[in-house]
Design an enzyme around this catalytic site. Structure first.
Site, PDB file in Angstrom:
ATOM      1  N   ASP A  18      30.206  13.767  48.281  1.00 35.35           N
ATOM      2  CA  ASP A  18      31.402  13.259  47.607  1.00 35.35           C
ATOM      3  C   ASP A  18      32.448  12.748  48.583  1.00 35.35           C
ATOM      4  OD1 ASP A  18      29.969  14.310  45.511  1.00 35.35           O
ATOM      5  OD2 ASP A  18      31.673  15.287  44.567  1.00 35.35           O
ATOM      6  N   ARG A 100      44.162  26.204  48.492  1.00 36.46           N
ATOM      7  CA  ARG A 100      44.628  24.818  48.393  1.00 36.46           C
ATOM      8  C   ARG A 100      45.961  24.555  49.090  1.00 36.46           C
ATOM      9  NH1 ARG A 100      39.637  24.133  48.154  1.00 36.46           N
ATOM     10  NH2 ARG A 100      38.664  23.720  46.128  1.00 36.46           N
ATOM     11  N   ASP A 129      42.489  21.708  40.857  1.00 35.08           N
ATOM     12  CA  ASP A 129      42.713  21.450  42.277  1.00 35.08           C
ATOM     13  C   ASP A 129      43.534  20.206  42.548  1.00 35.08           C
ATOM     14  OD1 ASP A 129      41.541  23.727  43.227  1.00 35.08           O
ATOM     15  OD2 ASP A 129      39.569  22.834  43.555  1.00 35.08           O
ATOM     16  N   SER A 183      28.313  23.476  40.720  1.00 33.72           N
ATOM     17  CA  SER A 183      29.120  23.185  41.907  1.00 33.72           C
ATOM     18  C   SER A 183      29.657  24.481  42.491  1.00 33.72           C
ATOM     19  CB  SER A 183      30.280  22.248  41.565  1.00 33.72           C
ATOM     20  OG  SER A 183      31.204  22.891  40.709  1.00 33.72           O
TER      21      SER A 183
END
Length: 411
Positions: A18, A100, A129, A183
């Protein structure tokens, strides 16, 4: 955003399919210089290939940043959060959420260092996110430009991503060509699995989903006993050995893994509005959470502890929703940190087949008084007759209500 407005962008880059496609897409769409940033947060992956792939895709060596942030992550983000005993919706230990803001912070630092006017991330437009990254960016650099490819491009399937990669000679690992069954996001605190085969909440998660813990049913049929030492609310040692924050959490992860501790299958409410199902593994964090609460149980004043617990859901929600850098989080953190000044001592735990069992706790700051609580003769430490007045005063409003005909709690 007009394409010509971006001159240099710092991309949060893992080296996977990605973000490699995103890197090339930024180069071809925005015609800008790309700087890659890869954070080692203890995800357990080799980071050298990320550098190699960035070089292959034309990134200058001086524009490739790979930082070991494990100690910073645990010391400045995980530990402050654990002082609060933060659980989102009563269960989730916030493993993804707390990583994050650190990534966003370092991205902005790099942007300032290299003179970049934009930052980019690989989060989708459906999840939390994107919010966490971008709120962090704007809090630290209000005028920064943010590029979120998943909200802009037309590469809406894995097939399209692979076709784009092949068109631009981006190497694709053999195991990435097939459809991934789910994922995964991982760091030193936890591993999170979601999507694909996990989307149906009735279907039990396959054993292959759990990557950081063995099944509790397969864990050894014996107790592992450990002690954890705390100073001012933070764990500082295990079994008498003083350890750095990241080393300590790594050791707790290993203990949790081999004892089947820390699995959670959860349907949660995302900030963007939808419900989602995630399978989380937080082996060391689960042990740390239980130990910290045990340490607080003998060191915190009752009302201080209850006030702190009442604020915890709000604190957890703030972190889950991406507001780590907000004034309200800092205000609550100041209160939480103040409460931890006396949270020092040792907790003894038994780890057994998925369970973390407190078996002892001691502290030089303990508020536990054997003299007052004993069932034996307390030699006058506590006058039991005092309880009569205490009870009558607390019952007074109920008695007055009953006298007025409002029996049984009627309003």
């Amino acid at each position: 955003m007009r394409v010509k407005d971006v001159k240099k962008v710092v991309l949060a880059y893992s080296g996977g399919l990605d973000t490699s496609v995103i890197l090339k897409w930024l180069q071809t769409t925005y015609r800008c210089e790309v700087v890659t940033f890869t954070a080692d947060l203890g995800q357990g992956e080799e980071l050298g290939p990320a550098r190699d792939k960035a070089l292959l895709l034309g990134i200058k060596p001086e524009n490739i940043f790979i930082d070991d942030l494990r100690e910073t992550f645990v010391k400045d983000f995980v530990f402050p959060m654990f002082r609060a005993n933060a659980l989102y919706e009563g269960m989730y230990l916030l493993g993804t959420s707390i990583a994050r803001p650190l990534i966003a912070q370092r991205q902005i630092e790099i942007a300032e260092q290299v003179g970049a006017d934009a930052v980019a991330h690989g989060a989708t437009g459906k999840g939390n996110d994107q919010v966490r990254f971008e709120i962090g960016y704007y809090a630290l650099k209000p005028d920064v430009k943010v590029i979120a490819p998943w909200r802009e491009w037309d590469l809406t399937s894995r097939t399209a991503l692979i076709a784009f990669a092949e068109q631009h000679q981006i190497p694709i690992a053999k195991d990435k060509r097939g459809e991934a069954p789910f994922s995964v996001d991982a760091n030193l605190l936890h591993s999170s699995s979601e999507g694909k085969i996990l989307e149906e909440p009735w279907d039990a998660a396959d054993e292959m989903v759990w990557q950081r813990t063995i099944s509790p049913t397969e864990a050894p049929d014996k107790v592992t006993e450990i002690t954890i030492e705390f100073e001012r609310g933070d764990a500082v040692g295990i079994n008498g050995e003083r350890l750095s924050p990241a080393t300590l959490l790594t050791k707790l992860n290993a203990l949790g893994k081999e004892n089947g501790i820390g699995r959670l299958d959860l349907v949660e409410n995302r900030f963007v509005g939808m419900k989602s199902r995630g399978c989380y593994e937080t082996p060391g964090g689960t042990i740390l959470y239980v130990a910290h609460r045990a340490m607080e149980s003998i060191t915190l004043d009752r009302e201080a502890a209850h006030l702190k617990d009442s604020l915890m859901p709000r604190y957890a929600e703030i972190i889950y929703n991406g507001f780590w850098f907000s004034p309200e989080r800092r205000m609550l953190q100041a209160l939480i940190d103040e409460s931890q000044k006396s949270v020092t001592g040792t907790v003894r735990l038994k780890l057994y087949k998925g369970n973390t069992i407190v078996s002892g706790r001691q502290s030089p700051n303990s508020l536990y008084s054997m003299k007052h609580v004993t069932f034996e003769d307390d030699q006058g430490a506590y006058d039991q007759f005092d309880a009569q007045g205490f009870i009558k005063l607390n019952a007074l409003r109920l008695r007055l209500g009953a006298m007025a005909g409002r029996k049984g709690g009627a309003l």
